[in-house]
Design a protein around this motif. Structure first.
Motif, mmCIF file in Angstrom:
data_model
loop_
_atom_site.group_PDB
_atom_site.id
_atom_site.type_symbol
_atom_site.label_atom_id
_atom_site.label_comp_id
_atom_site.label_asym_id
_atom_site.label_seq_id
_atom_site.Cartn_x
_atom_site.Cartn_y
_atom_site.Cartn_z
ATOM 1 N N PHE A 1 8.905 24.374 -7.329
ATOM 2 C CA PHE A 1 10.301 24.375 -7.742
ATOM 3 C C PHE A 1 11.147 23.976 -6.536
ATOM 4 N N TYR A 2 12.233 23.247 -6.799
ATOM 5 C CA TYR A 2 13.021 22.785 -5.660
ATOM 6 C C TYR A 2 14.485 22.604 -6.020
ATOM 7 N N ARG A 3 15.298 22.624 -4.973
ATOM 8 C CA ARG A 3 16.695 22.228 -5.054
ATOM 9 C C ARG A 3 16.943 21.280 -3.886
ATOM 10 N N GLY A 4 17.626 20.194 -4.154
ATOM 11 C CA GLY A 4 17.871 19.193 -3.128
ATOM 12 C C GLY A 4 17.176 17.901 -3.475
ATOM 13 N N SER A 5 16.919 17.093 -2.451
ATOM 14 C CA SER A 5 16.354 15.760 -2.672
ATOM 15 C C SER A 5 14.932 15.667 -2.155
ATOM 16 N N LEU A 6 14.055 15.116 -3.002
ATOM 17 C CA LEU A 6 12.685 14.841 -2.600
ATOM 18 C C LEU A 6 12.614 13.490 -1.905
ATOM 19 N N ARG A 7 11.656 13.347 -0.990
ATOM 20 C CA ARG A 7 11.410 12.055 -0.344
ATOM 21 C C ARG A 7 9.913 11.800 -0.320
ATOM 22 N N ARG A 8 9.517 10.694 -0.914
ATOM 23 C CA ARG A 8 8.101 10.339 -0.860
ATOM 24 C C ARG A 8 7.720 9.940 0.561
ATOM 25 N N GLY A 9 6.540 10.343 0.965
ATOM 26 C CA GLY A 9 6.046 9.974 2.287
ATOM 27 C C GLY A 9 6.846 10.574 3.417
ATOM 28 N N GLU A 10 7.454 11.728 3.170
ATOM 29 C CA GLU A 10 8.302 12.342 4.194
ATOM 30 C C GLU A 10 7.492 12.721 5.430
ATOM 31 N N ARG A 11 8.057 12.431 6.605
ATOM 32 C CA ARG A 11 7.448 12.811 7.878
ATOM 33 C C ARG A 11 8.140 14.079 8.365
ATOM 34 N N ALA A 12 7.437 15.200 8.222
ATOM 35 C CA ALA A 12 8.040 16.490 8.551
ATOM 36 C C ALA A 12 7.200 17.224 9.582
ATOM 37 N N VAL A 13 7.870 18.020 10.390
ATOM 38 C CA VAL A 13 7.216 18.825 11.418
ATOM 39 C C VAL A 13 7.730 20.258 11.304
ATOM 40 N N SER A 14 6.809 21.221 11.244
ATOM 41 C CA SER A 14 7.185 22.627 11.167
ATOM 42 C C SER A 14 7.618 23.148 12.535
ATOM 43 N N VAL A 15 8.747 23.835 12.550
ATOM 44 C CA VAL A 15 9.209 24.545 13.741
ATOM 45 C C VAL A 15 9.335 26.006 13.321
ATOM 46 N N SER B 1 6.676 22.347 28.083
ATOM 47 C CA SER B 1 8.052 21.846 28.074
ATOM 48 C C SER B 1 8.355 21.187 26.738
ATOM 49 N N THR B 2 9.662 21.011 26.471
ATOM 50 C CA THR B 2 10.077 20.294 25.265
ATOM 51 C C THR B 2 9.579 18.857 25.302
ATOM 52 N N LYS B 3 9.574 18.251 26.468
ATOM 53 C CA LYS B 3 9.083 16.881 26.602
ATOM 54 C C LYS B 3 7.641 16.763 26.146
ATOM 55 N N LYS B 4 6.802 17.721 26.517
ATOM 56 C CA LYS B 4 5.398 17.692 26.121
ATOM 57 C C LYS B 4 5.256 17.871 24.610
ATOM 58 N N ILE B 5 6.071 18.769 24.045
ATOM 59 C CA ILE B 5 6.047 18.956 22.593
ATOM 60 C C ILE B 5 6.321 17.643 21.881
ATOM 61 N N MET B 6 7.347 16.939 22.333
ATOM 62 C CA MET B 6 7.742 15.701 21.663
ATOM 63 C C MET B 6 6.722 14.586 21.879
ATOM 64 N N GLU B 7 6.037 14.591 23.005
ATOM 65 C CA GLU B 7 4.979 13.598 23.225
ATOM 66 C C GLU B 7 3.873 13.748 22.181
ATOM 67 N N VAL B 8 3.490 14.982 21.912
ATOM 68 C CA VAL B 8 2.462 15.226 20.897
ATOM 69 C C VAL B 8 2.967 14.812 19.517
ATOM 70 N N VAL B 9 4.182 15.227 19.184
ATOM 71 C CA VAL B 9 4.751 14.907 17.874
ATOM 72 C C VAL B 9 4.845 13.404 17.664
ATOM 73 N N GLU B 10 5.363 12.688 18.652
ATOM 74 C CA GLU B 10 5.506 11.240 18.519
ATOM 75 C C GLU B 10 4.155 10.566 18.320
ATOM 76 N N HIS B 11 3.162 10.993 19.070
ATOM 77 C CA HIS B 11 1.836 10.387 18.946
ATOM 78 C C HIS B 11 1.278 10.588 17.538
ATOM 79 N N VAL B 12 1.434 11.795 17.005
ATOM 80 C CA VAL B 12 0.879 12.093 15.684
ATOM 81 C C VAL B 12 1.688 11.419 14.588
ATOM 82 N N VAL B 13 2.999 11.641 14.577
ATOM 83 C CA VAL B 13 3.826 11.189 13.466
ATOM 84 C C VAL B 13 3.912 9.674 13.393
#
Length: 323
Positions: free
Chosen positions: A112-126, A287-299
């Motif tokens: 069940f949802y409210r809002g907008s769906l996006r196919r192929g959404e690139r999401a990261v859990s925080v 560091s935040t920089k290291k977090i984003m390096e991993v995220v960018e590589h994966v996503v």
């Protein structure tokens, strides 16, 4: 991880379309649970059979409910009512159902949802502790703003602490955020986040795997964490304790083959986190920089692969025409 359920818009590739009659039959099966089947077993049976109506007719005797309104009739009425209320409703055989959730054992047969769906959404859990420190809140907000700058959706669970900081920072930065909640879509928990939930529904997406009026229950939240792991490409654990729900999501993400990023002070402070270090797909970030390096590589590497596959499917006329 290989998907275990079909993705077509018709019932298992049969001639009958996957319509409200089939959706109502699935809802009725989930509510009655013939032969004490689990939701996962019901979904697997429907996927294999290709039609929820066929499974219902096979497992539920036609004389069982007599002259009273049948569960299928009640389900059809409820589906219509949900739409009137502005509640989005998806089953796992609908084409807009999130692809990543089809890949996990804990896949919810309905959403069940409210809002907008996006196919192929690139999401990261925080995600992280409800009783977060100032340092943890600052990291969550910084990471969320960095994700927004890269056009990545911020996914979290609308809980107090880290989740609230992540959602709020994403919205303030003009980005998209998805809240995966542990109650029915018509409820809000905690109540203090009702305005935030409403804003996310307006500007992003609120998602629930529970019946619309379901109250918060302790067992709901680990189930919600599994869905967040499946929906997102990476799980970032900002701050957590030994018995935190974030700990559950980290373990589920490893089991799902998703990437996990643990901040160094999560590892320093928790035995469960230290046990995950060294497992495939688990990263420790100082560091935040290291977090984003991993995220960018994966996503972005997954995005390139996914875009190529989408182009190939389009050229072949869609999944239903593949040889």
């Amino acid at each position: 991880m290989k998907a275990i359920f079909g993705t077509t818009g018709s019932a298992g590739g049969t001639d009958r379309p996957w319509d409200d009659v089939e959706r109502a039959a699935l809802v009725a099966l989930l509510r009655t649970r013939p032969e004490r089947m689990t939701w996962q077993e019901i979904a697997a049976e429907v996927s294999a059979e290709g039609r929820a109506t066929a499974v219902w007719e096979k497992l539920v005797p036609s004389s069982l409910f007599g002259a009273e309104e049948s569960p299928r009739e009640q389900a059809m009425s409820d589906i219509e009512s949900w739409r009137v209320q502005g509640i989005g409703f998806l089953t796992f055989l609908d084409p807009d159902y999130p692809t990543g959730l089809r890949e996990i054992h804990e896949m919810p047969p309905v959403l069940f949802y409210r809002g907008s769906l996006r196919r192929g959404e690139r999401a990261v859990s925080v995600v992280g502790s409800r009783a977060a420190s100032d340092k943890g809140l600052k990291i969550a907000a910084t990471v969320s703003r960095n994700l927004v700058q890269r056009d990545i959706t911020v996914l979290s669970g609308l809980a107090k602490g880290i989740d609230t900081a992540a959602h709020t920072a994403a919205l303030e930065a003009g980005g998209r955020t998805v809240a995966c909640i542990g109650t029915g879509i018509s409820r809000c928990y905690p109540a203090a986040n009702s305005a935030l939930q409403e804003q996310i529904a307006q500007d992003g997406l609120v998602l629930s795997q529970f019946w619309p009026d379901a109250p918060p229950r302790q067992q709901n939240f680990p189930m919600r964490n599994a869905v967040m792991s499946g929906y997102g490409h990476v799980t970032i654990i900002v701050e957590a304790g030994e018995k935190s729900g974030a700990r559950i999501q980290a373990r589920q993400a490893v089991a799902h083959g998703r990437q996990v990023v643990l901040t160094d002070f999560v590892v320093d402070g928790n035995e469960w986190a230290r046990k995950l270090v060294g497992r495939p797909g688990v990263h420790v970030a100082e560091s935040t920089k290291k977090i984003m390096e991993v995220v960018e590589h994966v996503v972005f590497s997954e995005r390139s692969t996914g875009d190529l596959l989408d182009q190939l499917i389009s050229l072949r006329g869609g999944l239903g025409h593949r040889q």
